[in-house]
Structures are given as C-alpha cells and as structure tokens.
Design a protein around this motif. Structure first.
Motif, short mmCIF file in Angstrom:
data_model
loop_
_atom_site.label_atom_id
_atom_site.label_comp_id
_atom_site.label_asym_id
_atom_site.label_seq_id
_atom_site.Cartn_x
_atom_site.Cartn_y
_atom_site.Cartn_z
N VAL A 56 -2.30 -6.39 4.70
CA VAL A 56 -1.45 -6.37 3.52
C VAL A 56 -2.31 -6.39 2.26
O VAL A 56 -2.02 -5.69 1.28
N SER A 57 -3.39 -7.15 2.27
CA SER A 57 -4.24 -7.23 1.09
C SER A 57 -4.94 -5.90 0.80
O SER A 57 -5.26 -5.62 -0.34
N LYS A 58 -5.15 -5.07 1.83
CA LYS A 58 -5.81 -3.79 1.67
C LYS A 58 -4.82 -2.64 1.44
O LYS A 58 -5.23 -1.56 1.04
N ALA A 59 -3.55 -2.87 1.73
CA ALA A 59 -2.55 -1.80 1.66
C ALA A 59 -2.17 -1.49 0.23
O ALA A 59 -2.21 -2.35 -0.66
N GLU A 60 -1.80 -0.25 0.03
CA GLU A 60 -1.25 0.15 -1.26
C GLU A 60 0.13 -0.50 -1.39
O GLU A 60 0.82 -0.68 -0.39
N LEU A 71 5.80 -2.83 6.05
CA LEU A 71 4.87 -3.59 5.22
C LEU A 71 3.67 -2.79 4.77
O LEU A 71 3.02 -3.11 3.80
N PHE A 72 3.33 -1.74 5.52
CA PHE A 72 2.06 -1.06 5.29
C PHE A 72 2.22 0.33 4.69
O PHE A 72 1.29 1.10 4.68
N GLY A 73 3.39 0.67 4.17
CA GLY A 73 3.59 1.98 3.58
C GLY A 73 3.82 3.02 4.66
O GLY A 73 4.01 2.72 5.82
#
Length: 77
Positions: A56-60, A71-73
């Motif tokens: 989540v911290s790395k996802a757009e 959650l991840f696009g």
C-alpha cells in the motif's frame, strides 16, 4: 517422501533422540501443538499485514471510482 525436520535428531540430557520421539520432545518443549499453531498463525498474520502495508505504501493512490476492495489499483500484466 519429503523430509520432516521435526524428526531431526535432538540431544537432551546427553542422549540423542530422532524420529517421532524427537518430534514429541519439540512439541512438548514448545508447550504443545496448540501453542505452536497459535504462534504460527500470529506470525503469518503479522507477516501478511507487513506485506500489505508495504504494498500500500508503494502503490499509486486509487481513484474513488475503483471497485470496492481494490487496494492496489488496476491489475497490471
């Protein structure tokens, strides 16, 4: 057949045990299978949460029009 590391030799009190006896010693010293399972589940859940938080911290950021639970696009190939 797969190797069962729970049955690997173990030394206690100067004596060497292997096989089912070694497995039973390990289980007893870990305070029983219920404790072993509870610990394994706790560790798995924490690892999963850590992995999700990292993803989540790395996802757009996901647009509000995303499908619920995404959650991840969008999926990438």
């Amino acid at each position: 057949m797969a190797h069962d590391s729970w049955c690997d030799p173990i030394v206690r009190g100067g004596r060497r045990y292997s096989g089912a006896v070694a497995r039973e010693i390990r289980i007893k010293e870990a305070r029983g299978m219920d404790t072993i399972l509870a610990t394994a589940i706790e560790h798995a859940l924490q690892k999963t949460l850590d992995d999700v938080n990292l993803a989540v911290s790395k996802a757009e950021p996901v647009a509000r029009k995303s499908k619920p639970g995404n959650l991840f696009g969008p999926k990438t190939q």
